[in-house]
Scaffold this motif. Structure first.
Motif, short mmCIF file in Angstrom:
data_model
loop_
_atom_site.label_atom_id
_atom_site.label_comp_id
_atom_site.label_asym_id
_atom_site.label_seq_id
_atom_site.Cartn_x
_atom_site.Cartn_y
_atom_site.Cartn_z
N GLY A 180 4.89 -3.40 -1.59
CA GLY A 180 5.07 -1.85 -1.93
C GLY A 180 3.99 -0.90 -1.37
N ILE A 181 4.42 0.22 -1.57
CA ILE A 181 3.91 1.62 -1.15
C ILE A 181 3.30 2.95 -1.72
CG2 ILE A 181 4.94 1.17 1.53
CD1 ILE A 181 6.42 3.56 1.07
N MET A 182 2.47 3.81 -1.62
CA MET A 182 2.13 4.69 -2.49
C MET A 182 2.71 6.10 -1.22
SD MET A 182 -2.01 4.08 -2.65
CE MET A 182 -2.29 3.36 -0.97
N ASP A 203 12.20 -8.68 -2.12
CA ASP A 203 13.22 -9.01 -3.34
C ASP A 203 12.79 -8.03 -4.58
OD1 ASP A 203 14.92 -11.59 -3.64
OD2 ASP A 203 12.67 -12.37 -2.97
N ILE A 204 11.23 -7.21 -3.98
CA ILE A 204 10.64 -6.73 -4.84
C ILE A 204 10.43 -5.24 -4.11
CG2 ILE A 204 9.54 -5.91 -7.07
CD1 ILE A 204 9.76 -9.27 -8.05
N VAL A 205 10.84 -4.47 -4.43
CA VAL A 205 9.78 -3.58 -3.93
C VAL A 205 8.82 -2.14 -4.97
CG1 VAL A 205 9.64 -1.06 -2.39
CG2 VAL A 205 10.73 -3.55 -2.01
N THR A 206 8.01 -1.75 -5.04
CA THR A 206 7.19 -0.70 -5.80
C THR A 206 6.36 0.60 -5.15
OG1 THR A 206 5.18 -1.26 -5.34
CG2 THR A 206 6.38 -2.32 -7.88
N ILE A 207 7.05 1.72 -5.70
CA ILE A 207 6.70 2.98 -5.18
C ILE A 207 5.68 3.69 -6.42
CG2 ILE A 207 6.85 5.18 -3.39
CD1 ILE A 207 9.24 3.16 -2.75
N GLY A 208 4.58 4.45 -5.80
CA GLY A 208 3.91 4.55 -6.57
C GLY A 208 3.20 5.96 -5.88
N GLN A 209 2.55 7.05 -6.28
CA GLN A 209 1.86 8.00 -6.53
C GLN A 209 0.41 7.68 -6.32
OE1 GLN A 209 2.19 11.28 -6.30
NE2 GLN A 209 0.50 11.41 -5.20
N VAL A 246 3.71 4.17 -10.93
CA VAL A 246 4.74 2.59 -10.45
C VAL A 246 3.12 2.12 -9.65
CG1 VAL A 246 5.78 1.12 -9.37
CG2 VAL A 246 6.21 2.42 -10.97
N ARG A 247 2.46 1.18 -10.16
CA ARG A 247 2.29 0.05 -9.27
C ARG A 247 2.06 -1.16 -9.15
NH1 ARG A 247 0.82 5.23 -9.17
NH2 ARG A 247 -1.58 6.43 -9.37
N SER A 248 1.61 -1.72 -8.22
CA SER A 248 2.43 -3.09 -7.51
C SER A 248 2.23 -4.34 -8.60
CB SER A 248 1.96 -4.03 -6.53
OG SER A 248 -0.15 -3.85 -6.45
N SER A 249 0.72 -4.61 -10.01
CA SER A 249 0.46 -4.99 -10.45
C SER A 249 1.26 -4.12 -11.89
CB SER A 249 0.11 -5.73 -10.81
OG SER A 249 -1.18 -4.56 -10.66
N TYR A 250 1.79 -3.16 -11.86
CA TYR A 250 2.05 -2.18 -13.53
C TYR A 250 3.45 -2.81 -14.05
CZ TYR A 250 2.79 1.31 -16.70
OH TYR A 250 3.32 2.20 -17.43
N CYS A 265 -7.92 -3.39 -11.95
CA CYS A 265 -7.77 -2.43 -13.02
C CYS A 265 -8.96 -1.62 -13.54
CB CYS A 265 -7.09 -3.34 -14.38
SG CYS A 265 -6.09 -5.00 -14.84
N GLN A 266 -10.04 -2.78 -12.98
CA GLN A 266 -11.52 -1.66 -13.44
C GLN A 266 -11.96 -1.71 -12.09
OE1 GLN A 266 -13.14 -4.68 -15.79
NE2 GLN A 266 -13.85 -3.89 -17.16
N SER A 267 -11.92 -1.85 -10.83
CA SER A 267 -12.42 -2.07 -9.92
C SER A 267 -12.21 -0.96 -8.85
CB SER A 267 -12.40 -3.78 -8.79
OG SER A 267 -13.24 -3.73 -9.85
#
Length: 289
Positions: A207-209, A232-238, A279-283, A43-45
């Motif tokens: 996930g991808i950006m 099973d789970i896919v994330t897509i964020g900006q 959306v982020r992979s751990s959000y 989160c910080q790094s």
């Protein structure tokens, strides 16, 4: 990593990405606890835009195995540098932090450690075991590096029985040379496929950006590939530019387009699609369980 030149002008951040910072005592308490236990968080790094929201909810994604990475992916704000010896007490401190924060779901990720023979797999396993011993009811998600494609190393992590095994593809294959030059798209896909074959009861996630220079047409084959290996789970964020030394955002994708990505993923058989600008992979990772 490309730097911004005088001829390049950053795109104006659209209103849907302007974040209102929450006012919560939990934010400073979470930050203080992490500092007190000498822990790192992605989160910080990585300057995650959701840091304030997650910290205010007593949620954090723990970053193990140091502050520096043995790779230099163009999008990432975690810098390469001198690799330090692994801290044998770190798993216990992560477990203590999770216990003090009363977490129901713990996310553990790491820098990439190509300098270590097993890539840090045993350290991942030790951290999983420490958290599970301290909090038996807590679910655990790991976001792992590619371990240079080593199958036995992957099994070390899976044998520790995380509740979710996550490994991000990050971007489309055509951008790997510039965005992830030390990684290999097919190797990452194979890691996820091997995880599903070795431990089919453990959900896999990736996930991808978007906004790094890909087109919508290039995203569809990635969804095909992930569906083909039963991810099973896919994330897509900006993608958001962490600093002026990182690649510029090539486009800001509108929320309605993210909804289209989710629909396309579900059409292909991906059970859980989480696709939105922030959306982020751990959000909000706990909702995936």
């Amino acid at each position: 990593m490309s730097s911004q030149t005088n001829s390049e002008k950053p795109l104006r951040i659209p209103p849907w990405l302007r974040i209102k910072l929450p006012k919560s005592e939990n934010f400073s308490c979470t930050t203080g606890l992490i500092d007190d236990l000498k822990l790192n968080t992605v989160c910080q790094s990585a300057k995650c835009p959701n840091k304030w929201e997650c910290f205010s909810k007593n949620v954090a994604t723990f970053l193990i195995m140091g502050r520096n990475c043995s790779r230099n992916c163009a999008f990432c704000n975690i810098a390469p540098g001198t690799m330090e010896p692994l801290d044998a007490d770190e798993p216990a401190r992560v477990a203590e932090a999770a216990k003090r924060l009363e977490l129901k779901h713990v996310v553990i990720t790491s820098v990439t450690r190509d300098d270590i023979p097993d890539g840090g797999a045993a350290h991942f396993a030790a951290t999983i075991n420490a958290v599970r011993e301290a909090m038996p009811e807590c679910t655990i998600e790991v976001l792992i590096p590619d371990f240079q494609g080593d199958e036995d190393t992957l099994k070390v992590v899976l044998d520790a029985r995380p509740n979710i095994l996550n490994h991000n593809l990050e971007t489309v294959p055509d951008l790997y040379d510039t965005i992830r030059p030390q990684a290999d798209y097919r190797q990452s896909l194979e890691l996820l496929a091997r995880a599903k074959k070795y431990a089919p009861e453990i959900p896999t996630k990736s996930g991808i950006m978007v906004g790094l220079g890909e087109t919508d047409e290039q995203i569809m084959p990635v969804l095909d590939d992930l569906a083909a290996i039963d991810c099973d789970i896919v994330t897509i964020g900006q993608y958001m530019q962490p600093t002026r030394q990182h690649p510029l955002v090539k486009r800001y994708v509108e929320p309605e387009v993210f909804e289209t990505y989710a629909e396309e993923g579900k059409k292909r058989g991906i059970k859980n699609m989480f696709s939105a600008p922030l959306v982020r992979s751990s959000y909000n990772a706990a909702q995936f369980i």
